[in-house]
Design an enzyme around this catalytic site. Structure first.
Site, PDB file in Angstrom:
ATOM      1  N   GLU A   1      -2.908  10.605   2.856  1.00 34.76           N
ATOM      2  CA  GLU A   1      -4.027  10.648   3.793  1.00 34.76           C
ATOM      3  C   GLU A   1      -4.130  12.022   4.440  1.00 34.76           C
ATOM      4  O   GLU A   1      -3.124  12.564   4.916  1.00 34.76           O
ATOM      5  CB  GLU A   1      -3.847   9.591   4.878  1.00 34.76           C
ATOM      6  CG  GLU A   1      -3.827   8.168   4.347  1.00 34.76           C
ATOM      7  CD  GLU A   1      -3.508   7.150   5.418  1.00 34.76           C
ATOM      8  OE1 GLU A   1      -4.272   6.186   5.576  1.00 34.76           O
ATOM      9  OE2 GLU A   1      -2.468   7.313   6.109  1.00 34.76           O
TER      10      GLU A   1
ATOM     11  N   GLU B   1       0.851  -1.197   0.000  1.00 35.25           N
ATOM     12  CA  GLU B   1       0.000   0.000   0.000  1.00 35.25           C
ATOM     13  C   GLU B   1       0.882   1.241   0.000  1.00 35.25           C
ATOM     14  O   GLU B   1       1.930   1.265   0.644  1.00 35.25           O
ATOM     15  CB  GLU B   1      -0.889  -0.032   1.243  1.00 35.25           C
ATOM     16  CG  GLU B   1      -1.868   1.120   1.376  1.00 35.25           C
ATOM     17  CD  GLU B   1      -2.794   0.926   2.579  1.00 35.25           C
ATOM     18  OE1 GLU B   1      -3.414   1.929   2.996  1.00 35.25           O
ATOM     19  OE2 GLU B   1      -2.896  -0.200   3.098  1.00 35.25           O
TER      20      GLU B   1
END
Length: 267
Positions: free
Chosen positions: A138, A134
């Site tokens: 964010e 990943e």
């Protein structure tokens, strides 16, 4: 910022002018450009499930909404259509296909509220939890003047890095991205490289992943409150996305030096 660039292949080059970074697709290689307005794409899917764990909501396909200008991912009270036992429903939009090394850029405006996350990332993981890779961009809604970069390689995370933007990302659209290579990841803000990790620092993800974006609230556990703040059920929360683009990459070598940022952990 120091740039040293070597071009062993003439077909595909990296442009770094005035401290900007982008990929030049001079050989006509296909890019994946997804404009997100008016209607959903056959290249993409809406989530309609629940992740559990730290998530304090399910994901509803009805919270992925399109306007004439862009796509909005909404966080609302749980919808009547939800089959999960959550008080809230978030939204997630993901590519159907998997993508590898290259440049990923999104034009977005995150939501602002304590206890929530707006994101853009690539992700892959098997049903049994193995092969978890990943790379994340964010925004923690409690402070949208900063953006958090993170990555997982074969399930190993704890690489969070907080970058001070110098503006409030929730007030207008900006471009955020990352260049993912076999030996490094370079994150960018408005095409300017701001942070890099290399294989000397940590194992770099190497599995192709889906392009994803979502909005969700934490489950208000002590751990998520320490990380995100407490979510109190604010209304009319949405993150907005104009487009994203993926440009495949191969061959070139890059050496850059970065400064700034603050390392954090969500333990």
């Amino acid at each position: 910022i120091l740039f040293q660039i070597i071009f062993p292949f003439i077909f595909f080059s990296i442009l770094m002018q005035a401290n900007k970074i982008s990929l030049s697709n001079s050989d006509g290689r296909d890019c994946f450009y997804q404009r997100m307005a008016e209607t959903e794409s056959a290249n993409m899917s809406k989530a309609n499930w629940a992740n559990g764990g730290m998530f304090g909501c399910d994901f509803s396909k009805y919270n992925v909404r399109f306007t004439e200008e862009n796509m909005q991912l909404w966080l609302t009270d749980a919808l009547d259509s939800s089959k999960y036992d959550y008080a809230f429903s978030g939204a997630e939009y993901r590519s159907n296909d998997y993508f590898g090394y290259g440049m990923y850029v999104v034009d977005m405006k995150p939501a602002k509220a304590d206890g929530i996350v707006s994101s853009f990332f690539i992700f892959t993981r098997e049903d049994d939890g193995s092969n978890w890779d990943e790379i994340d961009i964010e925004f923690l809604g409690k402070d949208t003047t900063r953006v958090q970069f993170n990555f997982y390689s074969d399930g190993c995370g704890k690489h969070e890095y907080m970058y001070e933007l110098g503006f409030d990302a929730s007030e207008e659209f900006h471009r955020y991205g990352f260049l993912w290579l076999s030996d490094r990841i370079i994150w960018t803000v408005d095409d300017t490289p701001v942070y890099m990790v290399t294989s000397k620092d940590s194992m770099i993800p190497d599995s192709q992943g889906r392009i994803m974006m979502n909005i969700w609230n934490g489950n208000n556990s002590e751990k998520t409150i320490n990380w995100l703040g407490q979510y109190r059920g604010s209304v009319d929360i949405h993150a907005d996305y104009n487009y994203f683009v993926y440009t495949p990459y191969e061959g070139d070598e890059i050496d850059l030096e970065f400064q700034g940022g603050e390392r954090i952990s969500n333990d």
